[in-house]
Design a protein around this motif. Structure first.
Motif, PDB file in Angstrom:
ATOM      1  N   THR A   1      -9.451   1.612   4.674  1.00 10.66           N
ATOM      2  CA  THR A   1      -9.111   3.027   4.476  1.00 10.66           C
ATOM      3  C   THR A   1      -9.037   3.356   2.987  1.00 10.66           C
ATOM      4  OG1 THR A   1      -6.707   2.688   4.405  1.00 10.66           O
ATOM      5  CG2 THR A   1      -7.719   2.958   6.586  1.00 10.66           C
ATOM      6  N   PRO A   2      -9.234   4.624   2.638  1.00  9.68           N
ATOM      7  CA  PRO A   2      -9.123   5.025   1.223  1.00  9.68           C
ATOM      8  C   PRO A   2      -7.757   4.714   0.626  1.00  9.68           C
ATOM      9  CG  PRO A   2     -10.207   6.738   2.498  1.00  9.68           C
ATOM     10  CD  PRO A   2      -9.728   5.732   3.481  1.00  9.68           C
ATOM     11  N   LEU A   3      -6.692   4.936   1.406  1.00 12.54           N
ATOM     12  CA  LEU A   3      -5.353   4.629   0.903  1.00 12.54           C
ATOM     13  C   LEU A   3      -5.222   3.141   0.605  1.00 12.54           C
ATOM     14  CD1 LEU A   3      -2.424   5.346   0.252  1.00 12.54           C
ATOM     15  CD2 LEU A   3      -1.894   5.116   2.691  1.00 12.54           C
ATOM     16  N   GLY A   4      -5.767   2.314   1.481  1.00 10.48           N
ATOM     17  CA  GLY A   4      -5.713   0.871   1.268  1.00 10.48           C
ATOM     18  C   GLY A   4      -6.457   0.448   0.012  1.00 10.48           C
ATOM     19  N   TYR A   5      -7.616   1.046  -0.214  1.00 12.06           N
ATOM     20  CA  TYR A   5      -8.370   0.741  -1.437  1.00 12.06           C
ATOM     21  C   TYR A   5      -7.552   1.101  -2.678  1.00 12.06           C
ATOM     22  CZ  TYR A   5     -12.481   0.252   1.588  1.00 12.06           C
ATOM     23  OH  TYR A   5     -13.366  -0.145   2.555  1.00 12.06           O
ATOM     24  N   LYS A   6      -6.861   2.228  -2.616  1.00 10.91           N
ATOM     25  CA  LYS A   6      -6.044   2.661  -3.753  1.00 10.91           C
ATOM     26  C   LYS A   6      -4.861   1.729  -3.967  1.00 10.91           C
ATOM     27  CE  LYS A   6      -7.261   7.567  -3.349  1.00 10.91           C
ATOM     28  NZ  LYS A   6      -6.774   8.947  -3.041  1.00 10.91           N
ATOM     29  N   ILE A   7      -4.229   1.317  -2.863  1.00 11.19           N
ATOM     30  CA  ILE A   7      -3.100   0.387  -2.978  1.00 11.19           C
ATOM     31  C   ILE A   7      -3.538  -0.912  -3.636  1.00 11.19           C
ATOM     32  CG2 ILE A   7      -1.527  -1.080  -1.650  1.00 11.19           C
ATOM     33  CD1 ILE A   7      -1.251   1.217   0.364  1.00 11.19           C
ATOM     34  N   ARG A   8      -4.667  -1.455  -3.197  1.00 11.05           N
ATOM     35  CA  ARG A   8      -5.148  -2.714  -3.770  1.00 11.05           C
ATOM     36  C   ARG A   8      -5.609  -2.542  -5.212  1.00 11.05           C
ATOM     37  NH1 ARG A   8      -9.510  -4.858  -1.463  1.00 11.05           N
ATOM     38  NH2 ARG A   8     -10.079  -3.053  -0.200  1.00 11.05           N
ATOM     39  N   ALA A   9      -6.224  -1.398  -5.503  1.00 13.04           N
ATOM     40  CA  ALA A   9      -6.669  -1.137  -6.872  1.00 13.04           C
ATOM     41  C   ALA A   9      -5.484  -1.046  -7.824  1.00 13.04           C
ATOM     42  CB  ALA A   9      -7.474   0.164  -6.917  1.00 13.04           C
ATOM     43  N   VAL A  10      -4.440  -0.372  -7.402  1.00 15.60           N
ATOM     44  CA  VAL A  10      -3.236  -0.237  -8.223  1.00 15.60           C
ATOM     45  C   VAL A  10      -2.587  -1.601  -8.441  1.00 15.60           C
ATOM     46  CG1 VAL A  10      -0.870   0.664  -8.235  1.00 15.60           C
ATOM     47  CG2 VAL A  10      -2.769   2.162  -7.626  1.00 15.60           C
TER      48      VAL A  10
ATOM     49  N   VAL B   1      -0.934   6.288  -9.916  1.00 14.48           N
ATOM     50  CA  VAL B   1      -0.394   4.954  -9.679  1.00 14.48           C
ATOM     51  C   VAL B   1       1.002   4.999  -9.058  1.00 14.48           C
ATOM     52  CG1 VAL B   1       0.364   2.814 -10.790  1.00 14.48           C
ATOM     53  CG2 VAL B   1      -1.790   3.891 -11.482  1.00 14.48           C
ATOM     54  N   HIS B   2       1.901   5.754  -9.654  1.00 12.94           N
ATOM     55  CA  HIS B   2       3.275   5.787  -9.157  1.00 12.94           C
ATOM     56  C   HIS B   2       3.357   6.372  -7.744  1.00 12.94           C
ATOM     57  CE1 HIS B   2       5.528   5.415 -13.262  1.00 12.94           C
ATOM     58  NE2 HIS B   2       4.757   4.381 -12.995  1.00 12.94           N
ATOM     59  N   ARG B   3       2.528   7.360  -7.455  1.00 12.74           N
ATOM     60  CA  ARG B   3       2.535   7.942  -6.113  1.00 12.74           C
ATOM     61  C   ARG B   3       2.119   6.901  -5.073  1.00 12.74           C
ATOM     62  NH1 ARG B   3      -1.034  13.201  -4.972  1.00 12.74           N
ATOM     63  NH2 ARG B   3       0.561  14.092  -6.364  1.00 12.74           N
ATOM     64  N   ILE B   4       1.070   6.139  -5.385  1.00 10.88           N
ATOM     65  CA  ILE B   4       0.598   5.102  -4.463  1.00 10.88           C
ATOM     66  C   ILE B   4       1.662   4.025  -4.269  1.00 10.88           C
ATOM     67  CG2 ILE B   4      -1.114   3.283  -4.132  1.00 10.88           C
ATOM     68  CD1 ILE B   4      -2.162   6.105  -3.645  1.00 10.88           C
ATOM     69  N   GLN B   5       2.347   3.642  -5.351  1.00 11.29           N
ATOM     70  CA  GLN B   5       3.385   2.623  -5.234  1.00 11.29           C
ATOM     71  C   GLN B   5       4.594   3.142  -4.460  1.00 11.29           C
ATOM     72  OE1 GLN B   5       3.661   1.596  -9.464  1.00 11.29           O
ATOM     73  NE2 GLN B   5       2.790  -0.412  -8.993  1.00 11.29           N
ATOM     74  N   PHE B   6       4.908   4.427  -4.611  1.00 10.66           N
ATOM     75  CA  PHE B   6       5.967   5.030  -3.810  1.00 10.66           C
ATOM     76  C   PHE B   6       5.619   4.972  -2.323  1.00 10.66           C
ATOM     77  CE2 PHE B   6       8.230   7.008  -7.378  1.00 10.66           C
ATOM     78  CZ  PHE B   6       9.528   7.046  -6.878  1.00 10.66           C
ATOM     79  N   ILE B   7       4.381   5.308  -1.996  1.00  9.17           N
ATOM     80  CA  ILE B   7       3.935   5.281  -0.600  1.00  9.17           C
ATOM     81  C   ILE B   7       4.002   3.853  -0.047  1.00  9.17           C
ATOM     82  CG2 ILE B   7       1.936   5.589   0.927  1.00  9.17           C
ATOM     83  CD1 ILE B   7       1.092   7.937  -0.888  1.00  9.17           C
ATOM     84  N   ALA B   8       3.495   2.890  -0.832  1.00  7.65           N
ATOM     85  CA  ALA B   8       3.487   1.498  -0.381  1.00  7.65           C
ATOM     86  C   ALA B   8       4.908   0.971  -0.192  1.00  7.65           C
ATOM     87  CB  ALA B   8       2.733   0.626  -1.383  1.00  7.65           C
TER      88      ALA B   8
END
Length: 308
Positions: free
Chosen positions: A172-181, A195-202
């Protein structure tokens, strides 16, 4: 019965799946946070708080699903709080996680007393556990039916969650972003990823997954809350994630290994003539040995890569 007879019995394998459930949820919680580059060591505390929350609200509304929802909500909130402490207030992630764990250890006892007057065990709260599920057709198959059917609904969900987290991270796009971050936050930010938004979500998702494990302990494994009932399973999840290479499927396999060790500690208390203290040490000895082997292999790989 001899040890081999116990280990290969259907009842033992049933117990393995049952006790693997909270460990697997904890492992997946660590995995999704670690993939974003945010180390969540507060899994133990989140599980403990979720276990108490589920019991309180299940008893209040006489509905286990409402109890589960409140547990998941609070767990996600604590995951978001951890991200806020680390990302916004620049708190050390390890220290923040330890603080949350310590707060959960004493805080759950305090709030249980405030709500019910109970000291350590929620004996006066008439909480409703989550249902067990009998699998159609499979339940009638000899041996296999005994192993796979009749588990709590969260046990089935835990194995499904391993697949879903794998799909999330790698498809998924979200997963790609999580791994990229997690792999390179600066590179991710340079291409427009917040970056911070993705880490908050994770971190929030990590809290929710940990809450499933905590809720299972007090609403599936047992039907009441007792102080310290997580018994280190959050920390075992940290070890399982490391040994599984921060992979949901790898974490699933390692969680099953730890589940076997935990099941041995449960079953051997009555079936084998061994000292009680030694039997209780089995899961923790397994964790230490597993981490030692993992660290040794990792060191050897680094030495081999350096010599090439």
């Amino acid at each position: 019965m001899s040890i081999p007879e116990i280990i290969f019995s259907a009842d033992f394998l049933f117990v393995v799946l049952r006790v693997t459930t909270p460990i697997l949820f904890a492992t997946l919680a660590v995995t999704i946070a670690a993939r974003s580059g945010l180390f969540n060591i507060a899994i133990e505390g989140i599980m403990l708080i979720a276990a108490l929350t589920g019991v309180i609200f299940s008893a209040k509304f006489q509905n286990p699903w409402i109890g589960l929802l409140f547990a998941l909500f609070l767990g996600g909130l604590i995951g978001a709080l951890l991200a806020f402490l680390v990302l916004k207030l620049k708190t050390d992630a390890i220290l923040a996680g330890i603080a949350l764990n310590l707060m959960a250890t004493g805080g759950t006892i305090f709030f249980l007393y405030l709500v019910s007057g109970d000291r350590g065990v929620s004996s006066s709260l008439n909480s409703i556990p989550l249902p067990n599920i009998d699998l159609p057709i499979i339940e009638n198959i000899p041996f296999l039916g005994t192993v796979l059917s009749g588990h709590n609904i969260l046990t089935y969900l835990s194995f499904l969650a391993a697949i879903l987290v794998h799909v999330l991270l790698f498809k998924t796009p979200l997963g790609y972003k999580i791994r990229a971050v997690g792999e390179n936050s600066e590179a991710a930010e340079s291409v427009g990823i917040k970056v911070h938004r993705i880490q908050f979500i994770a971190s929030t998702l990590s809290g929710v997954l940990a809450s499933f494990g905590g809720a299972f302990l007090s609403m599936g494994y047992l039907s009441w809350f007792t102080s310290g009932m997580t018994a280190g399973r959050g920390y075992i999840g940290l070890a399982a994630n490391a040994m599984g290479g921060s992979s949901p499927i790898g974490g699933l396999i390692v969680s099953l290994i730890f589940g076997i060790a935990d099941a041995m500690a449960n079953v051997f208390q009555t079936g084998i003539d061994l000292p009680y203290e030694l039997v209780q040490m089995i899961p923790y000895i397994t964790t230490i040995l597993g981490l030692a082997i993992f660290s040794y292999n990792k060191k050897k790989k680094k030495e081999k890569a350096a010599n090439e």
